[in-house]
Design an enzyme around this catalytic site. Structure first.
Site, mmCIF file in Angstrom:
data_model
loop_
_atom_site.group_PDB
_atom_site.id
_atom_site.type_symbol
_atom_site.label_atom_id
_atom_site.label_comp_id
_atom_site.label_asym_id
_atom_site.label_seq_id
_atom_site.Cartn_x
_atom_site.Cartn_y
_atom_site.Cartn_z
ATOM 1 C CD GLU A 1 5.533 -66.049 49.699
ATOM 2 O OE1 GLU A 1 4.295 -66.007 49.550
ATOM 3 O OE2 GLU A 1 6.128 -65.460 50.620
ATOM 4 N N GLY B 1 7.612 -61.986 51.802
ATOM 5 C CA GLY B 1 8.391 -61.689 53.004
ATOM 6 C C GLY B 1 7.980 -60.386 53.674
ATOM 7 C CB ALA C 1 12.420 -62.702 49.635
ATOM 8 C CD GLU D 1 6.778 -65.123 54.796
ATOM 9 O OE1 GLU D 1 7.622 -64.616 54.014
ATOM 10 O OE2 GLU D 1 6.694 -66.342 55.005
HETATM 11 N N1 CO8 Z 1 12.286 -58.579 44.433
HETATM 12 C C1 CO8 Z 1 13.124 -57.902 43.617
HETATM 13 N N2 CO8 Z 1 12.745 -56.811 42.931
HETATM 14 C C2 CO8 Z 1 11.470 -56.373 43.085
HETATM 15 C C3 CO8 Z 1 10.553 -57.036 43.925
HETATM 16 C C4 CO8 Z 1 11.012 -58.196 44.630
HETATM 17 N N3 CO8 Z 1 10.234 -58.871 45.485
HETATM 18 N N4 CO8 Z 1 9.359 -56.404 43.868
HETATM 19 C C5 CO8 Z 1 9.538 -55.359 43.023
HETATM 20 N N5 CO8 Z 1 10.810 -55.339 42.559
HETATM 21 C C6 CO8 Z 1 11.405 -54.376 41.627
HETATM 22 C C7 CO8 Z 1 10.930 -54.580 40.195
HETATM 23 O O1 CO8 Z 1 11.691 -55.608 39.555
HETATM 24 C C8 CO8 Z 1 11.166 -53.208 39.611
HETATM 25 O O2 CO8 Z 1 12.538 -53.084 39.314
HETATM 26 P P1 CO8 Z 1 12.987 -52.445 37.883
HETATM 27 O O3 CO8 Z 1 12.526 -51.013 37.952
HETATM 28 O O4 CO8 Z 1 14.476 -52.596 37.890
HETATM 29 O O5 CO8 Z 1 12.292 -53.227 36.835
HETATM 30 C C9 CO8 Z 1 10.875 -52.267 40.768
HETATM 31 O O6 CO8 Z 1 10.956 -53.072 41.962
HETATM 32 C C10 CO8 Z 1 9.474 -51.674 40.710
HETATM 33 O O7 CO8 Z 1 8.547 -52.717 40.613
HETATM 34 P P2 CO8 Z 1 7.442 -52.826 39.433
HETATM 35 O O8 CO8 Z 1 7.895 -52.059 38.234
HETATM 36 O O9 CO8 Z 1 7.096 -54.252 39.267
HETATM 37 O O10 CO8 Z 1 6.257 -52.004 40.119
HETATM 38 P P3 CO8 Z 1 4.692 -52.193 39.830
HETATM 39 O O11 CO8 Z 1 4.015 -51.058 40.522
HETATM 40 O O12 CO8 Z 1 4.433 -52.396 38.387
HETATM 41 O O13 CO8 Z 1 4.282 -53.573 40.578
HETATM 42 C C11 CO8 Z 1 4.302 -55.155 42.391
HETATM 43 C C12 CO8 Z 1 4.401 -53.671 41.973
HETATM 44 C C13 CO8 Z 1 2.905 -55.699 42.071
HETATM 45 C C14 CO8 Z 1 4.560 -55.204 43.889
HETATM 46 C C15 CO8 Z 1 5.375 -55.977 41.618
HETATM 47 O O14 CO8 Z 1 6.629 -55.335 41.735
HETATM 48 C C16 CO8 Z 1 5.539 -57.383 42.092
HETATM 49 O O15 CO8 Z 1 4.714 -58.225 41.804
HETATM 50 N N6 CO8 Z 1 6.623 -57.653 42.871
HETATM 51 C C17 CO8 Z 1 6.914 -58.982 43.356
HETATM 52 C C18 CO8 Z 1 6.031 -59.340 44.523
HETATM 53 C C19 CO8 Z 1 6.322 -60.742 45.004
HETATM 54 O O16 CO8 Z 1 6.136 -61.717 44.290
HETATM 55 N N7 CO8 Z 1 6.778 -60.878 46.280
HETATM 56 C C20 CO8 Z 1 7.085 -62.145 46.872
HETATM 57 C C21 CO8 Z 1 8.526 -62.492 46.682
HETATM 58 S S1 CO8 Z 1 8.918 -64.121 47.259
HETATM 59 C C22 CO8 Z 1 9.073 -63.954 48.928
HETATM 60 O O17 CO8 Z 1 8.886 -62.907 49.474
HETATM 61 C C23 CO8 Z 1 9.452 -65.185 49.655
HETATM 62 C C24 CO8 Z 1 9.771 -64.909 51.112
HETATM 63 C C25 CO8 Z 1 10.408 -66.123 51.767
HETATM 64 C C26 CO8 Z 1 11.795 -66.372 51.253
HETATM 65 C C27 CO8 Z 1 12.416 -67.496 51.975
HETATM 66 C C28 CO8 Z 1 13.949 -67.491 51.796
HETATM 67 C C29 CO8 Z 1 14.431 -68.468 50.787
#
Ligand code: CO8
Length: 260
Positions: free
Chosen positions: A134, A111, A66, A114
Protein backbone atom coordinates in the site's frame (compact mmCIF):
# COMPACT_ATOMS: atom_id res chain seq x y z
CA UNK A 1 -28.25 -17.13 -4.03
CA UNK A 2 -26.57 -16.00 -7.26
CA UNK A 3 -23.17 -14.36 -7.02
CA UNK A 4 -21.62 -12.04 -9.59
CA UNK A 5 -17.95 -12.24 -8.63
CA UNK A 6 -17.51 -15.49 -6.74
CA UNK A 7 -18.25 -19.17 -7.18
CA UNK A 8 -19.68 -21.07 -4.24
CA UNK A 9 -19.50 -24.87 -4.37
CA UNK A 10 -20.40 -27.45 -1.77
CA UNK A 11 -18.80 -30.85 -1.26
CA UNK A 12 -19.53 -33.15 1.68
CA UNK A 13 -19.17 -30.95 4.77
CA UNK A 14 -16.98 -28.45 2.92
CA UNK A 15 -17.74 -25.27 0.95
CA UNK A 16 -15.30 -23.86 -1.59
CA UNK A 17 -15.49 -20.13 -2.27
CA UNK A 18 -13.55 -19.02 -5.36
CA UNK A 19 -13.08 -15.28 -5.76
CA UNK A 20 -13.69 -14.81 -9.43
CA UNK A 21 -12.34 -11.71 -11.19
CA UNK A 22 -9.34 -13.34 -12.87
CA UNK A 23 -8.95 -10.60 -15.52
CA UNK A 24 -7.88 -8.22 -12.70
CA UNK A 25 -6.18 -10.89 -10.57
CA UNK A 26 -9.30 -11.14 -8.39
CA UNK A 27 -8.92 -7.57 -7.14
CA UNK A 28 -11.49 -6.82 -4.44
CA UNK A 29 -14.05 -4.27 -5.56
CA UNK A 30 -17.13 -3.30 -3.61
CA UNK A 31 -19.31 -5.75 -5.55
CA UNK A 32 -16.98 -8.67 -4.75
CA UNK A 33 -16.82 -7.59 -1.11
CA UNK A 34 -20.63 -7.58 -1.04
CA UNK A 35 -20.74 -11.08 -2.59
CA UNK A 36 -18.23 -12.30 -0.02
CA UNK A 37 -20.29 -10.78 2.79
CA UNK A 38 -23.43 -12.61 1.61
CA UNK A 39 -21.58 -15.90 1.00
CA UNK A 40 -20.09 -15.88 4.50
CA UNK A 41 -23.52 -15.26 6.02
CA UNK A 42 -24.99 -18.09 3.90
CA UNK A 43 -22.24 -20.48 5.01
CA UNK A 44 -22.54 -19.44 8.66
CA UNK A 45 -26.22 -20.40 8.61
CA UNK A 46 -25.73 -23.70 6.74
CA UNK A 47 -25.20 -26.49 9.29
CA UNK A 48 -24.19 -28.92 6.53
CA UNK A 49 -21.03 -26.85 5.98
CA UNK A 50 -18.36 -27.48 8.61
CA UNK A 51 -15.29 -26.05 6.87
CA UNK A 52 -14.76 -23.38 4.20
CA UNK A 53 -11.94 -23.14 1.65
CA UNK A 54 -11.25 -19.71 0.15
CA UNK A 55 -9.22 -19.45 -3.05
CA UNK A 56 -8.76 -17.33 -6.18
CA UNK A 57 -9.77 -18.05 -9.77
CA UNK A 58 -7.04 -18.53 -12.36
CA UNK A 59 -3.41 -19.51 -12.09
CA UNK A 60 -1.87 -16.23 -11.00
CA UNK A 61 -3.63 -14.75 -8.02
CA UNK A 62 -5.44 -15.36 -4.77
CA UNK A 63 -6.34 -11.66 -4.56
CA UNK A 64 -4.00 -8.90 -5.85
CA UNK A 65 -5.49 -6.37 -3.43
CA UNK A 66 -8.30 -3.91 -3.32
CA UNK A 67 -9.30 -2.69 -6.79
CA UNK A 68 -6.93 0.21 -7.35
CA UNK A 69 -9.16 1.81 -9.99
CA UNK A 70 -11.96 1.98 -7.42
CA UNK A 71 -9.58 3.21 -4.69
CA UNK A 72 -8.36 6.03 -6.91
CA UNK A 73 -11.86 7.54 -7.00
CA UNK A 74 -12.57 7.38 -3.27
CA UNK A 75 -13.45 10.46 -1.24
CA UNK A 76 -12.20 10.47 2.38
CA UNK A 77 -15.67 9.66 3.70
CA UNK A 78 -16.18 6.85 1.16
CA UNK A 79 -12.66 5.56 1.89
CA UNK A 80 -13.42 5.28 5.59
CA UNK A 81 -16.70 3.48 4.87
CA UNK A 82 -14.95 1.11 2.40
CA UNK A 83 -12.22 0.25 4.91
CA UNK A 84 -14.80 -0.32 7.66
CA UNK A 85 -16.90 -2.54 5.36
CA UNK A 86 -13.87 -4.67 4.47
CA UNK A 87 -12.83 -4.90 8.12
CA UNK A 88 -16.34 -6.04 9.06
CA UNK A 89 -16.48 -8.76 6.37
CA UNK A 90 -12.98 -10.01 7.26
CA UNK A 91 -13.92 -10.06 10.96
CA UNK A 92 -16.94 -12.21 10.04
CA UNK A 93 -14.58 -14.65 8.35
CA UNK A 94 -12.32 -14.72 11.42
CA UNK A 95 -15.32 -15.21 13.71
CA UNK A 96 -17.32 -17.55 11.47
CA UNK A 97 -17.19 -20.33 14.05
CA UNK A 98 -16.06 -22.77 11.33
CA UNK A 99 -12.47 -23.12 10.11
CA UNK A 100 -11.74 -21.14 6.96
CA UNK A 101 -8.72 -22.37 4.98
CA UNK A 102 -7.07 -19.88 2.65
CA UNK A 103 -5.68 -21.80 -0.34
CA UNK A 104 -3.35 -19.08 -1.59
CA UNK A 105 -2.72 -19.90 -5.24
CA UNK A 106 -0.71 -16.84 -6.30
CA UNK A 107 -0.51 -13.13 -5.45
CA UNK A 108 -1.92 -12.24 -2.03
CA UNK A 109 -1.18 -8.53 -1.93
CA UNK A 110 -2.66 -5.67 0.08
CA UNK A 111 -6.29 -6.55 0.74
CA UNK A 112 -5.53 -10.08 -0.52
CA UNK A 113 -2.89 -10.64 2.16
CA UNK A 114 -5.29 -9.11 4.70
CA UNK A 115 -8.02 -11.51 3.56
CA UNK A 116 -5.70 -14.51 3.89
CA UNK A 117 -4.74 -13.35 7.38
CA UNK A 118 -8.41 -13.25 8.42
CA UNK A 119 -8.67 -16.95 7.57
CA UNK A 120 -8.04 -19.62 10.19
CA UNK A 121 -5.24 -21.52 8.40
CA UNK A 122 -3.21 -20.54 5.33
CA UNK A 123 -1.88 -23.01 2.76
CA UNK A 124 0.27 -21.50 0.01
CA UNK A 125 1.31 -22.80 -3.38
CA UNK A 126 5.02 -22.50 -4.16
CA UNK A 127 4.16 -19.66 -6.55
CA UNK A 128 2.30 -17.57 -3.96
CA UNK A 129 3.53 -14.07 -3.17
CA UNK A 130 2.57 -12.10 -0.09
CA UNK A 131 2.88 -8.41 0.63
CA UNK A 132 1.38 -5.16 1.83
CA UNK A 133 2.39 -2.80 -1.02
CA UNK A 134 0.00 0.00 0.00
CA UNK A 135 2.71 2.55 0.85
CA UNK A 136 3.81 2.36 -2.78
CA UNK A 137 0.37 3.72 -3.67
CA UNK A 138 0.57 6.41 -0.99
CA UNK A 139 -1.86 4.64 1.34
CA UNK A 140 -1.67 2.20 4.23
CA UNK A 141 -3.40 -1.18 4.75
CA UNK A 142 -7.09 -0.60 5.46
CA UNK A 143 -8.56 -4.06 5.98
CA UNK A 144 -6.88 -4.67 9.38
CA UNK A 145 -3.46 -5.57 7.99
CA UNK A 146 -1.71 -3.29 10.46
CA UNK A 147 -3.39 -5.27 13.24
CA UNK A 148 -3.34 -8.90 12.06
CA UNK A 149 0.14 -8.92 10.49
CA UNK A 150 2.07 -8.03 13.70
CA UNK A 151 -0.03 -10.53 15.64
CA UNK A 152 0.90 -13.27 13.16
CA UNK A 153 4.56 -12.55 12.43
CA UNK A 154 5.68 -10.09 15.15
CA UNK A 155 6.03 -6.31 15.18
CA UNK A 156 9.47 -6.03 13.56
CA UNK A 157 8.62 -8.18 10.55
CA UNK A 158 5.23 -6.49 10.14
CA UNK A 159 6.95 -3.09 10.20
CA UNK A 160 9.37 -4.19 7.50
CA UNK A 161 6.68 -5.69 5.25
CA UNK A 162 4.33 -2.72 5.58
CA UNK A 163 6.95 0.06 5.43
CA UNK A 164 8.92 -1.35 2.49
CA UNK A 165 5.88 -2.69 0.64
CA UNK A 166 8.17 -5.39 -0.80
CA UNK A 167 6.45 -8.75 -1.41
CA UNK A 168 7.90 -12.02 -0.15
CA UNK A 169 7.73 -15.48 -1.67
CA UNK A 170 5.95 -18.48 -0.18
CA UNK A 171 9.10 -19.94 1.40
CA UNK A 172 9.78 -16.69 3.27
CA UNK A 173 6.11 -16.42 4.26
CA UNK A 174 6.41 -19.90 5.76
CA UNK A 175 9.69 -19.04 7.50
CA UNK A 176 8.15 -16.04 9.30
CA UNK A 177 4.92 -17.84 10.19
CA UNK A 178 2.61 -16.04 7.79
CA UNK A 179 1.51 -19.36 6.25
CA UNK A 180 1.09 -22.77 7.81
CA UNK A 181 2.33 -24.83 4.88
CA UNK A 182 3.73 -24.49 1.35
CA UNK A 183 2.78 -27.11 -1.25
CA UNK A 184 3.54 -27.62 -4.94
CA UNK A 185 1.02 -25.62 -6.99
CA UNK A 186 -0.78 -28.60 -8.59
CA UNK A 187 -1.33 -30.12 -5.14
CA UNK A 188 -2.75 -27.02 -3.45
CA UNK A 189 -6.47 -27.79 -3.71
CA UNK A 190 -5.93 -31.49 -2.96
CA UNK A 191 -4.08 -30.54 0.24
CA UNK A 192 -6.73 -27.95 1.12
CA UNK A 193 -9.51 -30.50 0.61
CA UNK A 194 -7.67 -33.13 2.70
CA UNK A 195 -7.20 -30.65 5.54
CA UNK A 196 -10.82 -29.53 5.23
CA UNK A 197 -12.09 -33.12 5.38
CA UNK A 198 -9.96 -33.81 8.46
CA UNK A 199 -11.36 -30.71 10.16
CA UNK A 200 -14.90 -31.56 9.03
CA UNK A 201 -14.62 -34.93 10.78
CA UNK A 202 -13.80 -33.23 14.09
CA UNK A 203 -16.41 -32.12 16.62
CA UNK A 204 -17.73 -28.79 15.26
CA UNK A 205 -18.67 -27.35 18.65
CA UNK A 206 -15.17 -28.13 19.95
CA UNK A 207 -13.57 -26.45 16.92
CA UNK A 208 -15.80 -23.40 17.28
CA UNK A 209 -14.97 -22.94 20.94
CA UNK A 210 -11.25 -23.60 20.44
CA UNK A 211 -11.17 -20.82 17.82
CA UNK A 212 -13.15 -18.54 20.14
CA UNK A 213 -10.68 -19.20 22.98
CA UNK A 214 -7.67 -18.45 20.75
CA UNK A 215 -9.14 -15.39 19.03
CA UNK A 216 -10.69 -13.95 22.18
CA UNK A 217 -7.74 -14.84 24.38
CA UNK A 218 -5.28 -12.98 22.16
CA UNK A 219 -7.07 -9.73 23.04
CA UNK A 220 -6.90 -10.40 26.80
CA UNK A 221 -4.41 -10.88 29.59
CA UNK A 222 -3.30 -14.52 29.97
CA UNK A 223 -5.28 -14.72 33.23
CA UNK A 224 -8.49 -13.49 31.57
CA UNK A 225 -7.83 -15.78 28.61
CA UNK A 226 -7.57 -18.73 30.98
CA UNK A 227 -10.94 -17.82 32.52
CA UNK A 228 -12.40 -17.71 29.01
CA UNK A 229 -10.81 -21.08 28.20
CA UNK A 230 -12.14 -22.72 31.37
CA UNK A 231 -15.64 -21.37 30.70
CA UNK A 232 -15.65 -22.61 27.12
CA UNK A 233 -14.19 -25.94 28.26
CA UNK A 234 -17.13 -26.31 30.64
CA UNK A 235 -19.58 -25.60 27.83
CA UNK A 236 -17.97 -28.05 25.41
CA UNK A 237 -17.83 -30.72 28.13
CA UNK A 238 -21.65 -30.65 28.20
CA UNK A 239 -22.06 -31.71 24.55
CA UNK A 240 -23.16 -35.02 23.03
CA UNK A 241 -19.97 -34.84 20.98
CA UNK A 242 -17.86 -34.87 24.15
CA UNK A 243 -19.62 -38.06 25.30
CA UNK A 244 -19.29 -39.59 21.83
CA UNK A 245 -15.60 -38.67 21.51
CA UNK A 246 -14.60 -40.06 24.90
CA UNK A 247 -16.81 -43.18 24.50
CA UNK A 248 -15.39 -43.89 21.03
CA UNK A 249 -11.87 -43.76 22.47
CA UNK A 250 -12.75 -46.25 25.20
CA UNK A 251 -14.56 -48.50 22.70
CA UNK A 252 -11.61 -48.27 20.27
CA UNK A 253 -13.69 -46.98 17.37
CA UNK A 254 -13.84 -43.82 15.25
CA UNK A 255 -16.08 -41.13 16.72
CA UNK A 256 -19.02 -39.75 14.75
CA UNK A 257 -19.73 -36.17 15.73
CA UNK A 258 -23.13 -34.58 15.22
CA UNK A 259 -22.38 -31.03 16.33
CA UNK A 260 -24.65 -31.24 19.38
N1 CO8 B 1 -6.61 -3.49 -8.68
C1 CO8 B 1 -7.11 -3.35 -9.93
N2 CO8 B 1 -6.60 -4.01 -10.99
C2 CO8 B 1 -5.55 -4.84 -10.77
C3 CO8 B 1 -5.00 -5.03 -9.49
C4 CO8 B 1 -5.58 -4.30 -8.40
N3 CO8 B 1 -5.16 -4.44 -7.14
N4 CO8 B 1 -3.96 -5.89 -9.57
C5 CO8 B 1 -3.88 -6.24 -10.88
N5 CO8 B 1 -4.84 -5.62 -11.60
C6 CO8 B 1 -5.10 -5.73 -13.04
C7 CO8 B 1 -4.06 -5.00 -13.87
O1 CO8 B 1 -4.38 -3.61 -13.96
C8 CO8 B 1 -4.17 -5.73 -15.19
O2 CO8 B 1 -5.30 -5.24 -15.87
P1 CO8 B 1 -5.19 -4.89 -17.46
O3 CO8 B 1 -4.95 -6.22 -18.12
O4 CO8 B 1 -6.52 -4.30 -17.78
O5 CO8 B 1 -4.05 -3.96 -17.60
C9 CO8 B 1 -4.48 -7.16 -14.78
O6 CO8 B 1 -4.96 -7.09 -13.42
C10 CO8 B 1 -3.25 -8.06 -14.78
O7 CO8 B 1 -2.26 -7.47 -13.99
P2 CO8 B 1 -0.76 -7.14 -14.51
O8 CO8 B 1 -0.76 -7.01 -16.00
O9 CO8 B 1 -0.24 -6.02 -13.70
O10 CO8 B 1 -0.06 -8.53 -14.14
P3 CO8 B 1 1.50 -8.73 -13.81
O11 CO8 B 1 1.71 -10.21 -13.77
O12 CO8 B 1 2.35 -7.92 -14.72
O13 CO8 B 1 1.70 -8.13 -12.32
C11 CO8 B 1 1.10 -7.77 -10.02
C12 CO8 B 1 1.03 -8.72 -11.24
C13 CO8 B 1 2.55 -7.62 -9.55
C14 CO8 B 1 0.26 -8.40 -8.92
C15 CO8 B 1 0.53 -6.37 -10.42
O14 CO8 B 1 -0.72 -6.55 -11.06
C16 CO8 B 1 0.33 -5.43 -9.28
O15 CO8 B 1 1.29 -4.88 -8.78
N6 CO8 B 1 -0.94 -5.26 -8.83
C17 CO8 B 1 -1.27 -4.34 -7.77
C18 CO8 B 1 -0.91 -4.93 -6.42
C19 CO8 B 1 -1.23 -3.95 -5.31
O16 CO8 B 1 -0.66 -2.87 -5.23
N7 CO8 B 1 -2.15 -4.34 -4.39
C20 CO8 B 1 -2.54 -3.52 -3.28
C21 CO8 B 1 -3.73 -2.68 -3.63
S1 CO8 B 1 -4.16 -1.54 -2.34
C22 CO8 B 1 -5.00 -2.47 -1.21
O17 CO8 B 1 -5.16 -3.64 -1.36
C23 CO8 B 1 -5.52 -1.72 -0.04
C24 CO8 B 1 -6.43 -2.57 0.81
C25 CO8 B 1 -7.15 -1.73 1.85
C26 CO8 B 1 -8.17 -0.82 1.22
C27 CO8 B 1 -8.92 -0.09 2.25
C28 CO8 B 1 -10.23 0.49 1.69
C29 CO8 B 1 -10.15 1.94 1.36
Amino acid sequence: MAYEHLILERETGVAIVTLNRPAVLNALNLALLRDLDHAITELRDDDSVRVVILTGAGEKAFVAGADIKELAELTPVAGKAYAAAGQRVFAQIEQLGKPVIAAVNGYALGGGCELAMACTIRLASETARFGQPEVKLGIIPGFAGTQRLPRLVGKGRAMELILTGTPIDAAEAYRIGLVNRVVPSPALMTEARALAQALAASAPVALRHAMEAINGGLEMTVADGCVLEATLFGLVASTDDMREGTRAFVEKRKATFTGR
